[in-house]
Design an enzyme around this catalytic site. Structure first.
Site, short mmCIF file in Angstrom:
data_model
loop_
_atom_site.label_atom_id
_atom_site.label_comp_id
_atom_site.label_asym_id
_atom_site.label_seq_id
_atom_site.Cartn_x
_atom_site.Cartn_y
_atom_site.Cartn_z
CE LYS A 42 40.66 62.91 -21.86
NZ LYS A 42 40.94 64.05 -22.75
NE ARG A 136 41.28 70.78 -25.32
CZ ARG A 136 41.10 69.46 -25.37
NH1 ARG A 136 39.90 68.95 -25.59
NH2 ARG A 136 42.13 68.64 -25.23
CE1 TYR A 257 7.45 57.33 -25.50
CE2 TYR A 257 9.54 56.19 -25.17
CZ TYR A 257 8.38 56.75 -24.66
OH TYR A 257 8.16 56.72 -23.30
#
Length: 397
Positions: A42, A136, A257
């Site tokens: 998958k 689920r 950053y």
């Protein structure tokens, strides 16, 4: 008119297909001859390339593949005519025609889908998903007991009943035994239907969790269960990225950053052409090292979209000039290690990298008889004839 510029590749994810074959064989040996090993491919085979990884597994002897949805199933079917393909999602009651016309196996997740299988007008092979503690997908144990009393399964029996462990990666978690016992109730009720409780993590829990089939995904791709002390699996991927520039930075200067890192000495730094665009987790900043030949260099400052910065002060210049490739994943620092450093699962780390990097396949062996038997017919090679094109679900809603 668009301008086309030919550029060198800055990031390469090397995928060792021989290692995938070896892992499949290792797991097959571990579970024994009486337990089938199905492969989970998958999400584009965890980012490693659906068709290429499926071809490798078929060549290794795998004859059942699990995918996430019909789009993936149809792509596989257009390449492989005989291998069995099961679909975790995309409801049979809505898309039954696609399943039947392409010889695909639905995983039935609720009573509505179950009854649609029974009214399909012709026999339809299907797998039955039972909810045992994951909350689920799947029919509850009560749903299945009720359908059993209604003799539903006498009319159309599933080929396999399956479930999924919530805590399989933690060997001592009591949830594993609870789910196994719930699953056993359904398994015994539906005999002689075969059973499959375990995915990769469950392989290491022992034979009482294997039943008749295990569904292995992450283990095939070198991800090992953190609860297992010894790892018998071969690492599958290496990640390399090109050094784009080298700079000298005075002591006390900020890097990247947010100025999350400041040099504590006069330093040499290298800008490496990989960032979160390529799937490198932003959260691994200041936590990982890269390999430059026999030397290592720490990541410093935040990971940006296209780049990361490493401290090469202690690395000889000949080992880290622009154009040199730094190694981020190897046998010494695996995708498990990257996930731990970034605070994400190794499955997430691998899937992101696979989707964002240029892939390079290693050890492409000649196809075996198993693969040759799966070569598509002329119709299957032609999506317009086989009708194996990406699904237009919107037209069916």
């Amino acid at each position: 008119m668009m301008l086309s510029i030919v550029r060198s590749v800055d990031v390469v994810l090397e995928i060792d297909l021989a290692a995938i074959r070896a892992n499949f064989q290792k797991i097959s040996t571990l579970v024994g001859d009486k337990v089938k090993v199905a492969a989970v491919v998958k999400s584009d085979a965890y980012g490693l390339g659906l068709v290429d990884i499926a071809r490798t597994l078929i060549d290794a002897g795998c004859d059942l593949l699990f995918v996430a949805n019909l789009d993936e199933a149809l792509l596989l079917r257009s390449s492989f005519s005989r291998v069995a393909i099961a679909v975790f999602r995309d409801e049979f009651d809505r898309f039954g025609t696609w399943y039947r016309s392409h010889g695909l196996i639905p995983v039935v997740n609720n009573c509505k889908e179950l009854h649609a299988v029974g009214t399909a007008g012709e026999p339809q092979s299907y797998f039955l998903n039972v909810e045992t503690g994951f909350s689920r997908f799947g029919l509850s144990v009560g749903d299945i007991q009720r359908e059993y009393l209604l003799r539903t399964f006498e009319r159309y029996r599933p080929s396999i009943v399956l479930s999924h462990l919530a805590c399989g990666e933690c060997i001592s978690d009591p949830m594993n035994q609870l789910q196994r016992d719930r699953f056993r109730t359904v398994y015994d009720l539906l005999k002689p239907t075969r059973g499959s409780l375990s995915a990769s993590a469950g392989v290491w829990l022992g034979k009482s969790y294997h039943f008749d089939m295990v569904r292995v995904g992450s283990a095939l791709y070198g991800i090992h269960n953190a609860g297992v002390q010894t790892n018998p699996l071969k690492p599958v991927v290496k990640l390399r990225a090109r050094i784009l520039d080298v700079r000298s930075v005075p002591a006390g200067e900020a890097v990247g950053y947010g100025a999350t890192f400041r040099t504590d000495r006069a330093s040499r730094v290298a800008i490496v052409g990989i960032g979160y665009k390529h799937g490198l987790p932003w959260s691994c900043a200041n936590k990982i090292f890269v390999r430059l030949a026999e030397y290592s260099a720490p990541s410093i400052g935040r990971i940006s979209m296209e780049y990361m910065i490493i401290d090469i002060t202690d690395v000889p210049a000949r080992r880290c000039s622009p154009g040199t490739f730094a190694e981020l994943l190897s046998e010494d620092f695996t995708v498990n290690d990257l996930g731990a450093a970034a605070g994400v699962s190794p499955q997430e780390a691998l899937t992101r990298l696979g989707a964002g990097c240029t892939r390079k396949y290693l050890n492409l062996f000649p196809p075996s008889a198993a693969f040759t038997a799966n070569r598509p017919t002329e119709a299957m090679s032609n999506p317009s004839r086989a009708k194996s094109r990406p699904m237009d679900k919107q037209a069916l809603i």
